[in-house]
Design a protein around this motif. Structure first.
Motif, PDB file in Angstrom:
ATOM      1  N   VAL A  27       0.836  -1.192   0.000  1.00  0.00           N
ATOM      2  CA  VAL A  27       0.000   0.000   0.000  1.00  0.00           C
ATOM      3  C   VAL A  27       0.878   1.252   0.000  1.00  0.00           C
ATOM      4  N   LEU A  48      -3.744   0.766  -3.137  1.00  0.00           N
ATOM      5  CA  LEU A  48      -3.332  -0.635  -3.018  1.00  0.00           C
ATOM      6  C   LEU A  48      -2.757  -1.087  -4.355  1.00  0.00           C
ATOM      7  N   LEU A  86      -4.819   4.016   3.872  1.00  0.00           N
ATOM      8  CA  LEU A  86      -4.901   2.551   3.826  1.00  0.00           C
ATOM      9  C   LEU A  86      -3.635   1.975   4.447  1.00  0.00           C
ATOM     10  N   ALA A 126      -3.000  -1.405   5.625  1.00  0.00           N
ATOM     11  CA  ALA A 126      -2.599  -2.759   5.220  1.00  0.00           C
ATOM     12  C   ALA A 126      -3.840  -3.538   4.846  1.00  0.00           C
ATOM     13  N   VAL A 127      -3.638  -4.639   4.107  1.00  0.00           N
ATOM     14  CA  VAL A 127      -4.743  -5.519   3.725  1.00  0.00           C
ATOM     15  C   VAL A 127      -4.322  -6.976   3.891  1.00  0.00           C
ATOM     16  N   TRP A 172     -10.714  -7.897   0.008  1.00  0.00           N
ATOM     17  CA  TRP A 172      -9.668  -7.754   1.028  1.00  0.00           C
ATOM     18  C   TRP A 172     -10.290  -7.293   2.331  1.00  0.00           C
ATOM     19  N   ALA A 184      -9.312  -4.760   5.245  1.00  0.00           N
ATOM     20  CA  ALA A 184      -8.398  -3.621   5.221  1.00  0.00           C
ATOM     21  C   ALA A 184      -8.412  -2.863   6.538  1.00  0.00           C
ATOM     22  N   ALA A 209      -8.098   0.591   7.400  1.00  0.00           N
ATOM     23  CA  ALA A 209      -8.250   1.788   6.583  1.00  0.00           C
ATOM     24  C   ALA A 209      -8.939   2.884   7.386  1.00  0.00           C
ATOM     25  N   LEU A 225     -12.869  -4.541   1.646  1.00  0.00           N
ATOM     26  CA  LEU A 225     -12.636  -3.796   0.413  1.00  0.00           C
ATOM     27  C   LEU A 225     -13.028  -4.706  -0.749  1.00  0.00           C
ATOM     28  N   LEU A 241     -15.843   0.210   0.296  1.00  0.00           N
ATOM     29  CA  LEU A 241     -15.525  -0.194   1.660  1.00  0.00           C
ATOM     30  C   LEU A 241     -16.808  -0.541   2.404  1.00  0.00           C
TER      31      LEU A 241
END
Length: 295
Positions: free
Chosen positions: A32, A39, A61, A63-64, A74, A76, A78, A85, A91
């Motif tokens: 990210v 991403l 963002l 991390a995923v 994903w 996430a 966020a 996601l 979202l």
């Protein structure tokens, strides 16, 4: 062993402000750019294509992790919470706990554990001491605050059996080790200090555990990555040609270490600041885990 900067190669000269969260999932490297909410993925079998932007959000963002059995979806860390996601970039929020904090805050780094739960930390935008927390997202989608009183919660990393979690508090220079009940996800006892770094050694950021159970730590401000054995003994230091390495990821099928870096806070950035770098490594890692929630 100490490597030199000459051994590092630039995989992506992305000029990212704050590249982070590098992970290997299903033959691709995913990372990210936190502050721009983007991403990206790099396909291991398509080096000629370069990075592909998978999503661009209107919130940071951190991390995923992939959602099991839902391709293209994903989980996430966020904005102010945890969300799903979807492939179209939407979202679907599970919870936004940082909306309920006394200072403006955001989510930061996160990772799925071997049992399929998702763990992610938070931090205040202004770095208020003790304002950060660590959250766990269980398989039913419930988001639980596991630890508070942190400042910049960063780089959760798990051993292969899921019984040990490493967590960095970047601002105070410590890496914590937590024992985890792999069935319930509860911490067994309190966190203990695994490594404490002096200011001149840099600040611990993203982390990963290799196939031998050793911990790799990106050192923000020091232009280096360190490898520690499970007893906390320093084994290796790799010099990175950028002052702010942010995350580390070992290729599961090749002896290569991928490092994301940041331009943020660098006065005269070069092509290696805000890039994805590759360095030779003595060991391999494992593919990152998925969130196995059933919603």
């Amino acid at each position: 062993m100490t490597s030199t900067a000459a051994s590092a190669s630039v995989v992506v000269d992305g000029a990212y402000e704050l590249a982070e969260g590098g992970r290997w999932f299903d033959g691709r490297y995913v990372y990210v750019d936190i502050l721009s909410g983007r991403l990206f993925e790099l396909r291991d079998d398509r080096h000629d294509v370069g990075p592909i932007e998978l999503a661009c959000l209107d919130v940071p963002l951190g991390a995923v992790a992939p959602v099991s059995d839902r391709p293209g979806t994903w989980i996430a860390a966020a904005g102010t919470g945890i969300a799903l996601l979807t492939p179209d970039g939407t979202l679907d929020w599970l919870d936004r706990p940082e909306d309920r904090t006394p200072v403006p805050s955001r989510m930061n780094d996160g990772v799925a554990d071997p049992a399929g739960r998702f763990w992610a930390g938070s931090m205040a935008y202004d770095g208020t001491p003790g304002a950060g927390s660590l959250y766990r997202t269980d398989l039913d989608g419930t988001v639980v605050r596991v630890l508070d009183g942190l400042t910049i919660a960063n780089g959760p990393a798990f051993t292969a059996d899921g019984t040990t979690m490493y967590l960095a508090d970047t601002a105070v220079g410590t890496v914590l080790r937590c024992r985890v009940d792999p069935v319930s996800g509860d911490l067994v006892g309190g966190p203990e200090t695994f490594v404490r770094l002096r200011q001149e050694e840099g600040s611990p950021d993203g982390m990963t555990v290799d196939e031998e159970g050793c911990l790799w730590v990106a050192l923000w401000g020091a232009g280096a990555v360190r490898r520690y054995d499970p007893d906390g003994r320093l084994l290796d230091t790799l010099i990175v040609p950028a002052p702010h390495p942010t995350s580390v990821c070992l290729h599961p099928d090749d002896n290569r270490l991928f490092v994301t870096t940041a331009r943020y806070g660098v006065r005269n950035p070069t092509a290696t600041s805000g890039a994805v770098l590759s360095l030779p490594a003595p060991v391999r890692g494992g593919p990152a885990c998925s969130w196995r929630g059933a919603l």
